[in-house]
Design a protein around this motif. Sequence first.
Motif, PDB file in Angstrom:
ATOM      1  N   LYS A  39      30.625 101.850  33.987  1.00 47.57           N
ATOM      2  CA  LYS A  39      30.517 103.203  34.982  1.00 47.57           C
ATOM      3  C   LYS A  39      29.937 102.859  36.384  1.00 47.57           C
ATOM      4  O   LYS A  39      30.258 103.449  37.179  1.00 47.57           O
ATOM      5  N   ALA A  40      29.178 101.674  36.105  1.00 47.33           N
ATOM      6  CA  ALA A  40      28.706 100.944  37.570  1.00 47.33           C
ATOM      7  C   ALA A  40      29.924 100.597  38.534  1.00 47.33           C
ATOM      8  O   ALA A  40      30.021 100.947  39.805  1.00 47.33           O
ATOM      9  N   SER A  41      31.092 100.013  37.874  1.00 44.52           N
ATOM     10  CA  SER A  41      32.145  99.823  38.460  1.00 44.52           C
ATOM     11  C   SER A  41      33.048 100.862  39.073  1.00 44.52           C
ATOM     12  O   SER A  41      33.541 101.131  40.032  1.00 44.52           O
ATOM     13  N   LEU A  42      33.150 101.946  38.312  1.00 44.84           N
ATOM     14  CA  LEU A  42      33.489 103.421  38.758  1.00 44.84           C
ATOM     15  C   LEU A  42      32.820 103.921  39.884  1.00 44.84           C
ATOM     16  O   LEU A  42      33.418 104.339  40.799  1.00 44.84           O
ATOM     17  N   ALA A  43      31.631 103.735  39.797  1.00 47.51           N
ATOM     18  CA  ALA A  43      30.758 104.394  40.801  1.00 47.51           C
ATOM     19  C   ALA A  43      30.946 103.776  42.296  1.00 47.51           C
ATOM     20  O   ALA A  43      31.178 104.255  42.967  1.00 47.51           O
ATOM     21  N   GLN A  44      31.306 102.487  42.015  1.00 49.82           N
ATOM     22  CA  GLN A  44      31.263 101.591  43.354  1.00 49.82           C
ATOM     23  C   GLN A  44      32.583 101.834  44.053  1.00 49.82           C
ATOM     24  O   GLN A  44      32.662 101.961  45.277  1.00 49.82           O
ATOM     25  N   ALA A  45      33.412 102.273  43.348  1.00 51.82           N
ATOM     26  CA  ALA A  45      34.886 102.779  43.763  1.00 51.82           C
ATOM     27  C   ALA A  45      34.676 104.205  44.271  1.00 51.82           C
ATOM     28  O   ALA A  45      35.261 104.559  45.459  1.00 51.82           O
ATOM     29  N   ALA A  46      33.858 104.947  43.446  1.00 51.52           N
ATOM     30  CA  ALA A  46      34.134 106.366  44.018  1.00 51.52           C
ATOM     31  C   ALA A  46      33.435 106.794  45.121  1.00 51.52           C
ATOM     32  O   ALA A  46      33.770 107.411  45.986  1.00 51.52           O
ATOM     33  N   VAL A  47      32.081 105.983  45.494  1.00 51.18           N
ATOM     34  CA  VAL A  47      31.320 106.339  46.556  1.00 51.18           C
ATOM     35  C   VAL A  47      32.202 105.752  47.842  1.00 51.18           C
ATOM     36  O   VAL A  47      31.362 106.180  49.009  1.00 51.18           O
ATOM     37  N   GLN A  93      42.060 116.352  43.964  1.00 51.84           N
ATOM     38  CA  GLN A  93      42.202 115.380  44.966  1.00 51.84           C
ATOM     39  C   GLN A  93      42.056 114.024  44.460  1.00 51.84           C
ATOM     40  O   GLN A  93      43.026 113.094  45.074  1.00 51.84           O
ATOM     41  N   HIS A  94      41.061 113.443  43.978  1.00 52.15           N
ATOM     42  CA  HIS A  94      40.830 112.113  43.625  1.00 52.15           C
ATOM     43  C   HIS A  94      40.681 111.746  42.182  1.00 52.15           C
ATOM     44  O   HIS A  94      39.736 112.371  41.469  1.00 52.15           O
ATOM     45  N   LEU A  95      41.070 110.844  41.690  1.00 52.91           N
ATOM     46  CA  LEU A  95      40.919 110.323  40.142  1.00 52.91           C
ATOM     47  C   LEU A  95      40.561 108.792  40.322  1.00 52.91           C
ATOM     48  O   LEU A  95      41.217 108.064  40.734  1.00 52.91           O
ATOM     49  N   VAL A  96      39.322 108.483  39.807  1.00 55.85           N
ATOM     50  CA  VAL A  96      38.694 106.944  39.752  1.00 55.85           C
ATOM     51  C   VAL A  96      38.790 106.593  38.416  1.00 55.85           C
ATOM     52  O   VAL A  96      38.383 107.122  37.637  1.00 55.85           O
ATOM     53  N   LEU A  97      39.673 105.412  38.273  1.00 58.03           N
ATOM     54  CA  LEU A  97      39.923 104.746  37.118  1.00 58.03           C
ATOM     55  C   LEU A  97      39.286 103.594  36.903  1.00 58.03           C
ATOM     56  O   LEU A  97      39.227 102.718  38.115  1.00 58.03           O
ATOM     57  N   GLU A  98      39.130 102.871  35.828  1.00 58.79           N
ATOM     58  CA  GLU A  98      38.770 101.519  35.413  1.00 58.79           C
ATOM     59  C   GLU A  98      39.959 100.587  35.900  1.00 58.79           C
ATOM     60  O   GLU A  98      41.210 101.149  35.870  1.00 58.79           O
ATOM     61  N   ALA A  99      39.777  99.413  36.068  1.00 54.32           N
ATOM     62  CA  ALA A  99      40.751  98.487  36.768  1.00 54.32           C
ATOM     63  C   ALA A  99      41.934  98.449  35.603  1.00 54.32           C
ATOM     64  O   ALA A  99      42.981  98.033  36.130  1.00 54.32           O
ATOM     65  N   ASP A 100      41.531  98.424  34.306  1.00 54.23           N
ATOM     66  CA  ASP A 100      42.838  98.229  33.250  1.00 54.23           C
ATOM     67  C   ASP A 100      43.105  99.343  32.835  1.00 54.23           C
ATOM     68  O   ASP A 100      43.777  99.442  31.772  1.00 54.23           O
ATOM     69  N   ALA A 101      42.763 100.423  33.321  1.00 55.45           N
ATOM     70  CA  ALA A 101      43.256 102.005  33.122  1.00 55.45           C
ATOM     71  C   ALA A 101      44.925 101.949  32.804  1.00 55.45           C
ATOM     72  O   ALA A 101      45.488 101.372  33.507  1.00 55.45           O
ATOM     73  N   HIS A 108      45.279 111.215  44.441  1.00 56.66           N
ATOM     74  CA  HIS A 108      44.907 109.946  44.856  1.00 56.66           C
ATOM     75  C   HIS A 108      44.196 109.447  43.805  1.00 56.66           C
ATOM     76  O   HIS A 108      43.030 109.584  43.436  1.00 56.66           O
ATOM     77  N   VAL A 109      44.764 108.275  43.370  1.00 59.72           N
ATOM     78  CA  VAL A 109      44.112 107.540  42.267  1.00 59.72           C
ATOM     79  C   VAL A 109      43.559 106.388  42.799  1.00 59.72           C
ATOM     80  O   VAL A 109      44.110 105.203  43.408  1.00 59.72           O
ATOM     81  N   LEU A 110      42.254 105.922  42.458  1.00 58.99           N
ATOM     82  CA  LEU A 110      41.543 104.727  42.955  1.00 58.99           C
ATOM     83  C   LEU A 110      41.242 103.971  41.811  1.00 58.99           C
ATOM     84  O   LEU A 110      40.742 104.470  40.573  1.00 58.99           O
ATOM     85  N   ARG A 111      41.205 102.651  41.766  1.00 63.52           N
ATOM     86  CA  ARG A 111      40.781 101.965  40.737  1.00 63.52           C
ATOM     87  C   ARG A 111      39.666 100.919  41.085  1.00 63.52           C
ATOM     88  O   ARG A 111      39.512 100.419  42.159  1.00 63.52           O
ATOM     89  N   ALA A 112      38.949 100.805  40.037  1.00 64.64           N
ATOM     90  CA  ALA A 112      37.527 100.032  40.158  1.00 64.64           C
ATOM     91  C   ALA A 112      37.987  98.721  40.190  1.00 64.64           C
ATOM     92  O   ALA A 112      39.126  98.339  39.536  1.00 64.64           O
ATOM     93  N   ARG A 113      37.056  97.895  40.822  1.00 67.20           N
ATOM     94  CA  ARG A 113      37.370  96.320  40.784  1.00 67.20           C
ATOM     95  C   ARG A 113      36.977  95.764  39.256  1.00 67.20           C
ATOM     96  O   ARG A 113      36.356  96.231  38.700  1.00 67.20           O
ATOM     97  N   LYS A 114      37.825  94.620  38.992  1.00 66.56           N
ATOM     98  CA  LYS A 114      37.444  94.091  37.680  1.00 66.56           C
ATOM     99  C   LYS A 114      36.235  93.433  37.914  1.00 66.56           C
ATOM    100  O   LYS A 114      35.854  92.943  38.830  1.00 66.56           O
TER     101      LYS A 114
END
Length: 256
Positions: free
Chosen positions: A81-89, A228-236, A250-256
Amino acid sequence: MTSTLLLKQRQTLIQQQLLADGRVLALDLARQLDVSEDTIRRDLREMAAAGLCQRVYGGALPLSPDGGTLSQRKHEAPERKASLAQAAVTLVRAGQVLFIDAGSTNLAIASALPKLALTVITNAPSIAMALMERNEIELIIAGGRVDRRAGASLGPQALRTVERMRPDLCFLGACGADVDAGVTAFNYDEAEFKRSIAGASKAVVVAATSDKLGTAAPFGVLATGLLQHLVLEADADAVHADAFERLGVHVLRARK
């Protein structure tokens, strides 16, 4: 006895295919099992009533995982969840008005907000507490009755607060996210509140852990075309990500 046995066998096969493929279509099942579509639709209704799937147009999806109360969920998979948060912000800009919905992933987003002058509206006491000492953030709380399971103020008073708001970004909590079913929720009042604030916002962001992708909960919140925006885990799963992107999300992926 024979018809009962056939019914159980058929529904077991449907459930196995649902788990294997992530969704089932009534027409395909009718052909495979050599029964009518009406029979399959009846099977799916019974399975949905038993909590084995969620009906959607033309078929069914796996039921979204119910993670329990907010106090329980916030201790689950904190690193993800922290990784998703870093991508979302990374979507946040100085001077914006944000709405941050209740939820354990959104609580991580609140904690990860950059040090910018912002206005944050929330209906979640836990998010308000996380931002209380952030002097650069103007904080507005939607009050009313607190649903402890959701960790949020819901109902008429909370709705009256947000109906006058026009956030630049709405970080919307989701129980399920699927390209056909859209964003869904387990609680009727919660779904109503989410629909209201999402409809008033200039852009909607959903950060979803992988277990919520391709699943649905009983109450619709937002059609995919309005996200508008969907934030997913790196391995989604890329299949889900590509399906959302084809509809303009717009799909954003969190960093591994």
